[in-house]
Design an enzyme around this catalytic site. Structure first.
Site, short mmCIF file in Angstrom:
data_model
loop_
_atom_site.label_atom_id
_atom_site.label_comp_id
_atom_site.label_asym_id
_atom_site.label_seq_id
_atom_site.Cartn_x
_atom_site.Cartn_y
_atom_site.Cartn_z
N LYS A 88 -2.53 2.90 17.05
CA LYS A 88 -3.84 3.52 16.87
C LYS A 88 -4.83 3.03 17.93
O LYS A 88 -5.68 3.78 18.41
CB LYS A 88 -4.37 3.20 15.47
CG LYS A 88 -5.75 3.73 15.16
CD LYS A 88 -6.04 3.54 13.68
CE LYS A 88 -7.52 3.50 13.43
NZ LYS A 88 -8.15 2.24 13.81
N HIS B 250 0.85 -1.19 0.00
CA HIS B 250 0.00 0.00 0.00
C HIS B 250 0.88 1.24 0.00
O HIS B 250 1.07 1.88 1.02
CB HIS B 250 -0.95 0.02 1.20
CG HIS B 250 -0.33 -0.47 2.47
ND1 HIS B 250 0.41 0.31 3.30
CD2 HIS B 250 -0.35 -1.70 3.02
CE1 HIS B 250 0.83 -0.39 4.33
NE2 HIS B 250 0.37 -1.62 4.19
#
Length: 971
Positions: A609, A167
């Protein structure tokens, strides 16, 4: 062109490079856009530099001066905002482009300066070897009196993979990357300006003007979202242009350094490059079996071209006549077989080549390699209907190499004959380099990993069981114990469930086809072509056994199954899950087929996160410690696969220090690390930079793998003392609670986040083929870590990289006056905490609360919400800075890293105008309804309001790209 331009200031070559490039950009802007854009750029640049100067002086001013400075700051900021707000859109776009191109030039200059510094270290006999270099590593061996036998055992056990991710959030287009390489060449020529003639200097200036003109007129924004094929090509660009030559050069440098003191040491191919590009299916509907085949097939084509070119050059070089050279019996016999199998080509070579045995053999090898084909694509229907290889049938008379091992055997045979004949220069030169390249690149260039989400396996198995009539209820709803029992029955059942005639959904067909394709390509390209199968969001033993089941269905017996643990809870449960797996007979037997080696991937991004940077870092450290103990207990070689990102909030930071900061025994010669797409141009865009980054990994991994009992000078693996662990546990628990309270438990935080950052607009920036979210929901849980980090970097909050730390540390320091001394001791003596604190310094320095508050003030509509959350964030930032400075014992952030401090200080005034433009343009764009993209034809047909929205969208995306280049971080 003045002589002064060519005189290199001894202490400031980087500053001079930036000045020269900046001046050339200014001239290009004036040539193409006139004075309005240039004057606006200069005015904003001057104002932002003054604003930074006022802010710097504010911290040291007395009360009276402070009042005046605050008034000056407010007035200057208002003037900047007025210039930005009153700029027409055409001017705004060009001004944004100007600052963006400037950052591409600065980044290029800084990259080249790294090369310059590395060379300076190597040239100057008075300097010590550069930290983390191969030279420093060999000096480390000698200082600690490590003998050749110990080092040979260490090298033979080494296995290091650098894995390019699938990605690429690379905000820099390939067109800009290639032009940056041209500028690097020009800067290198400028370092030798004293040797240039006047004509050469004039030509140099014309070349610089040309490339910067092209940069200025090149669109920094991708107009079309890249497809998987584009990403595959981008990955191949780095392999083809940089890695193919840089990796063997790294090996060559290491061998040369070892030769003097360790002449008998053999360096095996321990360092390789892998890739997820084309194989990472987690959350990307555009990646599937065909992209896996496409990636490997295209990579094979490129690497075979390299090999054939090298063989051609060697054949041309090796003109030894049989009258003046001798060859081994093995080579003589091989030539006889070649002539028999390729009579037409032998005739084509002619009688002269027949008298030149080395040239003849290398020519036959070149011919055979030309016949080595890739495999055809899968048929349109699912390939799993047939459990036989889909590869093209090979004729018994085929002259093609069936594997890289066959090619290597011929190369080694030629090498042995040359060495026996006393021809060392070629054998140890070009031929040795080619052998090394074939060893590390095989017939696939970069081995691919395949990754899929655990839920996809469970869903596919549920349907397969229902369609075959084995079970009518929902497998996914079963308790873990029943899941495992069912999987045990399936794994012990010799029958194959997948058979022709099954009516399955496309999703389930895709899972089955993937495994069949993996089997196919491993049979055709070699087993290392697909390195492993990664299961993201692994939560239990059944997640591993499900993959083992699908492998069984397709006849795969030795594909490494790699669980990926991403959340804080999963990190804490990691070793318990693996303990259960290692004790399970069926998984034990599968591990035996994999040489009792287990890879375990740890997710830095999602754990950060999920729980904040401090808790994530500490849980990762403890998990690795437990994995090291588990490895020893079960005598299973565990390789930890570090899923690190580019930004600190995703596990980024200096890699050498990060490796040395790992727990004792956790590296042990085996290491895999992701090289995230957003960092590829920074770390692998230039040959010398690529070598530097790879040597840092190699040096760190080798030093971390040497047992303490073999070290004389000092302990390099300090164990965490019980009181240090107790302190970290308390800090982590406190930071976790503070982080979760704001990010996940505050019901209004999501609204603040979506308004104060360009998170929604980032989705329109054509960075990669993968969607920004795993699902269509709005929740932060569903947002990928990359855009999460990217959006906070854009607003200069950089919040995920530090939030929660300051409050936890302040609380801990307040409890006991002696706690500060303890944290200072931990910082000085424990690599883990030193690395963590130094990374904090970097992210806190990149953050700018003044700019960040402007985002909130302009874009968050609810005043009460804006003031409440902004106040809390500011207070936590101040607490974090105060604690970090106290622990380090400095006056300001990064006082102990002046080069980095200077780089950030130099960049900030140029990033600021982009931030102001982004704020103003975001507000205008959102007032019109949000982003809108139109192609050229649709733009002509659009209403004036739609056209304005489209142009505003483009301008906002330009600011996103520019800020990413300025702060050197995306995700």
């Amino acid at each position: 062109m003045s002589e002064q331009m060519y005189r290199r200031e001894k202490g400031n070559p980087l500053r001079q490079d930036i000045r020269i490039l900046g001046n050339a950009l200014g001239q290009a802007i004036q040539r193409h856009e006139g004075h309005t854009v240039f004057d606006t750029v200069e005015k904003l640049r001057g104002h932002c530099i003054r604003l930074r100067d006022y802010s710097e002086r504010l911290h040291q001013a007395d009360t009276m001066e402070k009042s005046q400075l605050l008034r000056d700051i407010q007035a200057l900021e208002q003037e900047i905002l007025q210039i930005v707000s009153e700029s027409d859109l055409d001017t705004a776009i060009d001004v944004i482009r100007a600052f963006t191109v400037y950052f591409h030039l600065v980044n290029t200059a800084e990259q080249y300066h790294r090369i310059r510094r590395r060379r300076a270290h190597e040239i100057d006999p008075e300097t010590t070897p550069q930290r983390g270099s191969l030279e420093a590593l060999v000096e480390f061996f000698k200082r600690n009196q490590l003998d050749g036998a110990t080092l040979q055992q260490l090298f033979d056990n080494l296995s290091i993979d650098l894995v390019f991710t699938a990605h690429p959030t690379e905000a820099t287009r390939r067109s800009l990357i290639t032009k940056s390489r041209r500028i690097t060449t020009l800067l290198n020529q400028l370092d030798n300006a004293a040797l240039m003639t006047q004509h050469e200097r004039s030509r140099w200036q014309r070349n610089l003007d040309t490339v910067i003109d092209l940069l200025w007129r090149t669109d920094a924004i991708r107009q079309v979202r890249p497809e998987p094929l584009d990403e595959i090509k981008m990955g191949i660009y780095y392999l083809d242009e940089i890695i193919y030559d840089a990796l063997p050069d790294l090996y060559g440098e290491l061998e040369e350094l070892l030769q003097k003191d360790y002449p008998d040491l053999t360096v095996p191919p321990f360092l390789r490059v892998g890739s997820w590009i084309g194989g990472d299916q987690d959350g990307n509907p555009f990646i599937h079996a065909d992209t896996l085949l496409t990636a490997l097939s295209q990579q094979r084509n490129y690497v075979l071209v390299h090999y054939r070119r090298a063989l051609f050059e060697l054949a041309r070089e090796c003109s030894q006549s049989i009258d003046h050279a001798t060859i081994t019996p093995e080579l003589e016999a091989s030539l006889a077989r070649d002539k028999e199998e390729m009579p037409d080509y032998a005739a084509e070579l002619g009688p002269q080549t027949a008298l030149e045995p080395y040239r003849a053999k290398l020519s036959f090898m070149w011919k055979r390699l030309g016949e080595t084909k890739t495999i055809p694509p899968l048929p349109p229907q699912a390939a799993w209907f047939v459990n036989t290889p889909q590869a093209e049938a090979k004729s018994d008379k085929s002259i093609a190499y069936q594997s890289a091992e066959e090619l290597l055997a011929d190369l080694h045979m030629v090498e042995a004959s040359l060495l026996a004949d006393g021809e060392n220069s070629i054998a140890r030169g070009a031929l040795h380099t080619l052998i090394r390249q074939v060893e590390v690149f095989g017939f696939y260039f970069a081995a691919l990993d395949v990754r899929q989400h655990s839920e996809r396996h469970a869903s596919a198995l549920t349907e397969l069981l229902q369609v075959t009539g084995l079970r009518k209820d929902d497998y996914k709803s079963l308790p873990e114990a029943e899941r495992v029992q069912l999987l045990e029955n399936l794994l012990e059942d010799p029958r194959i469930l997948t058979r022709p005639g099954l009516h399955l959904s496309p999703d389930t067909q895709q899972i089955l086809t993937n495994f069949d394709t993996i089997r196919q390509v491993r049979e055709t390209f070699g087993k290392r072509a697909v390195t492993c199968y990664i299961t993201s969001m692994s939560h239990s033993l059944s997640d591993l056994l499900e993959v083992q089941f699908f492998c069984k269905e397709m006849g795969i017996t030795d594909l490494p199954i790699v669980p990926l643990f991403e959340t804080i809870e999963d990190l804490r449960n990691c070793t318990d899950i693996l303990e259960t797996a290692f004790n399970h007979p069926l998984y034990q037997s599968y591990l035996a087929n994999c040489q009792r080696e287990q890879q375990v991937m740890l997710g830095y991004s999602d754990s950060s996160k999920d729980g904040g940077i401090l808790t994530s870092s500490w849980e990762l450290y403890q998990t690795q410690s437990r994995l090291a103990e588990l490895s020893q207990k079960h005598h299973i070689a565990i390789t930890i696969f570090h899923g690190r990102g580019g930004a600190i909030g995703r596990g980024g930071g200096p890699i050498y220090e990060a490796i040395l900061a790992q727990p004792p025994g956790s590296v042990n010669g085996h290491l895999r690390i992701t090289e995230q797409g957003e960092m590829l141009s920074f770390k692998y865009g230039l040959h010398d930079i690529a070598i530097r980054n790879m040597e840092l990994v190699v040096a760190g991994a080798i030093q971390s793998s040497i047992p303490d009992e073999n070290i004389i000078e000092s302990q390099i693996h300090p164990k965490a003392r019980p009181d240090w662990i107790e302190a970290m546990d308390r800090l982590s628990n406190s930071a976790f609670a503070r982080y979760r309270k704001l990010i996940y438990n505050d019901p209004d935080f999501l609204s603040f986040f979506e308004q104060a950052t360009p998170i929604k607009e980032i989705g329109w920036l054509n960075l990669g083929s993968r969607p920004a979210r795993r699902s269509v929901g709005r929740a932060i849980d569903e947002l990928r870590a990359i855009p999460w980090i990217f959006s906070w970097m854009q607003t200069r909050y950089v919040l995920p990289s530090w939030y929660g730390v300051g409050g936890a540390m302040e609380e801990y320091l307040r409890e006991d006056p002696g706690h500060l001394a303890k944290l200072q001791q931990m910082y000085q003596q424990w690599p883990f905490l030193k690395t963590f604190i130094d990374n904090l310094q970097m992210t806190l320095s990149k953050a700018d609360m003044s700019i960040a508050h402007d985002y909130a003030a302009f874009l968050v509509e609810d005043q009460a919400l804006r003031e409440r959350i902004s106040t809390e964030i500011q207070a936590e930032y101040d607490r974090t800075v105060s604690a970090v400075v106290a622990i380090v014992g400095s006056k300001k952030l990064l006082d102990n890293s002046p080069t980095l401090q200077e780089s950030i200080k130099r960049r900030n005034p140029y990033v600021d105008p982009l931030s102001y433009f982004q704020i103003v343009l975001l507000k205008r764009l959102r007032s019109l309804g949000g982003p809108l993209t139109l192609d050229a034809e649709a733009f002509k047909q659009a209403t004036p309001e739609e056209q304005e929205r489209a142009r505003l969208t483009y301008s906002v995306l330009l600011t996103i790209n520019g800020i990413a280049a300025g702060v050197r971080n995306t995700g």
